[in-house]
Design an enzyme around this catalytic site. Structure first.
Site, PDB file in Angstrom:
ATOM      1  N   CYS A  68       0.814  -1.225   0.000  1.00  0.00           N
ATOM      2  CA  CYS A  68       0.000   0.000   0.000  1.00  0.00           C
ATOM      3  C   CYS A  68       0.840   1.263   0.000  1.00  0.00           C
ATOM      4  CB  CYS A  68      -0.969  -0.007   1.179  1.00  0.00           C
ATOM      5  SG  CYS A  68      -0.188   0.278   2.793  1.00  0.00           S
ATOM      6  N   HIS A 107      -1.485   1.316   7.010  1.00  0.00           N
ATOM      7  CA  HIS A 107      -2.091   1.265   5.684  1.00  0.00           C
ATOM      8  C   HIS A 107      -2.373   2.682   5.202  1.00  0.00           C
ATOM      9  CE1 HIS A 107      -4.162  -0.512   2.310  1.00  0.00           C
ATOM     10  NE2 HIS A 107      -5.306   0.084   2.613  1.00  0.00           N
ATOM     11  N   ASP A 122      -8.635   3.084  -2.731  1.00  0.00           N
ATOM     12  CA  ASP A 122      -7.646   2.182  -2.131  1.00  0.00           C
ATOM     13  C   ASP A 122      -7.332   1.104  -3.160  1.00  0.00           C
ATOM     14  OD1 ASP A 122      -6.094   0.442  -0.706  1.00  0.00           O
ATOM     15  OD2 ASP A 122      -7.506   0.161   0.952  1.00  0.00           O
TER      16      ASP A 122
END
Length: 290
Positions: A68, A107, A122
């Site tokens: 991420c 994250h 995302d």
């Protein structure tokens, strides 16, 4: 760094008139279909970084994936180049072993504002919890996507993302009780607050995640990619292909163990990844399920 080169990487025509929701949905989906969620660098003797230029070289020029802090960092640059108004946020991921959120933001996601409405983008959670399209930031609203139903909850200052999926049908009975198979129908993914975060906020976390023996990412080598019908994943020596079957309220899971000699071929043929350095697979117990 060139936006058109990124567009070619994900297969986008590169023709857009304005930073609208339709274009964002298209680019978001193409990203997760073209660029893997993976932490293979850690297990190849390489180091992950949050230097945007290096991340761009890795993902766009060298056709790798990333985790991420790479994928969503790159996507924030894409949003900026395309003219979107966005804010980078930090999330606490839910730890299934501890049955609680991790104590730090591990994250990275982006909140995008379009016509005064906020959305969560995302492109790097991976496996069965990967969203294909941005989520509207509306508390309690069920948002159907191929992987299942996603839902944002809000408790004062904190937002939580959860997903309700389908029952897993493992075709190879030898893997029926695999720790990689998530049998929870509803699962909590992560929580976040609407506090803007810069790259510096994630630097210590980025180092911890790739060095600490307590980190999921040092305990498992992971590579996953969304497909038109589901997703595929290579975790340690276990290769899986998952087909979403909402009509039967099930996810069909094909799993098998692969030999070291097969891994290079699988990465190339299934994930379009060619590694420069040799991968040392690992699949120790950790809070990770498909």
């Amino acid at each position: 760094m060139n936006l058109q080169e990124y567009f070619r990487r994900i297969g986008f025509s590169g023709v857009f008139k304005k930073p609208d929701l339709v274009t964002l949905r298209t680019v978001h989906k193409l990203h997760v279909m073209s660029i893997s969620f993976e932490n293979l660098s850690i297990h190849c003797g390489e180091q992950n970084t949050m230097d945007l230029q290096i991340v761009y070289e890795k993902i766009v020029k060298n056709h790798r994936g990333g985790w991420c802090c790479e994928n969503n960092l790159l996507f924030s640059w894409v949003l900026r180049e395309m003219g979107y108004k966005y804010t980078t946020l930090g999330c606490k991921v839910f730890n299934t072993l501890k049955n609680d959120f991790n104590p730090f933001n591990s994250h990275l996601i982006n909140m995008v504002e379009i016509e005064c409405k906020p959305y969560i983008a995302d492109v790097s959670f991976g496996v069965s919890c990967q969203i294909w399209h941005p989520l509207e930031m509306i508390a309690g609203k069920d948002q159907e996507q191929p992987a299942g139903t996603f839902r944002l909850l809000n408790d004062s200052e904190t937002w939580t993302l959860e997903k309700t999926g389908r029952k897993p049908l493992v075709q190879n009975k030898a893997f029926a009780n695999s720790s990689l198979v998530d049998k929870r129908v509803t699962k909590t993914m992560y929580s976040f607050m609407l506090i803007p975060r810069g790259v510096d906020h994630f630097l210590n976390t980025c180092e911890y995640l790739q060095t600490s023996p307590e980190s999921l990412f040092t305990q498992k080598s992971i590579c996953s990619l969304q497909t038109p019908t589901g997703f595929r994943a290579l975790i340690g020596w276990t290769y899986s292909e998952v087909t979403f079957n909402p009509e039967e309220d099930a996810d069909i899971i094909e799993m098998r163990e692969v030999a070291d000699s097969e891994i290079e071929t699988i990465l190339k043929e299934k994930f379009h990844i060619v590694l420069v350095n040799k991968l040392t697979p690992i699949n120790n117990k950790a809070a990770f399920k498909m």
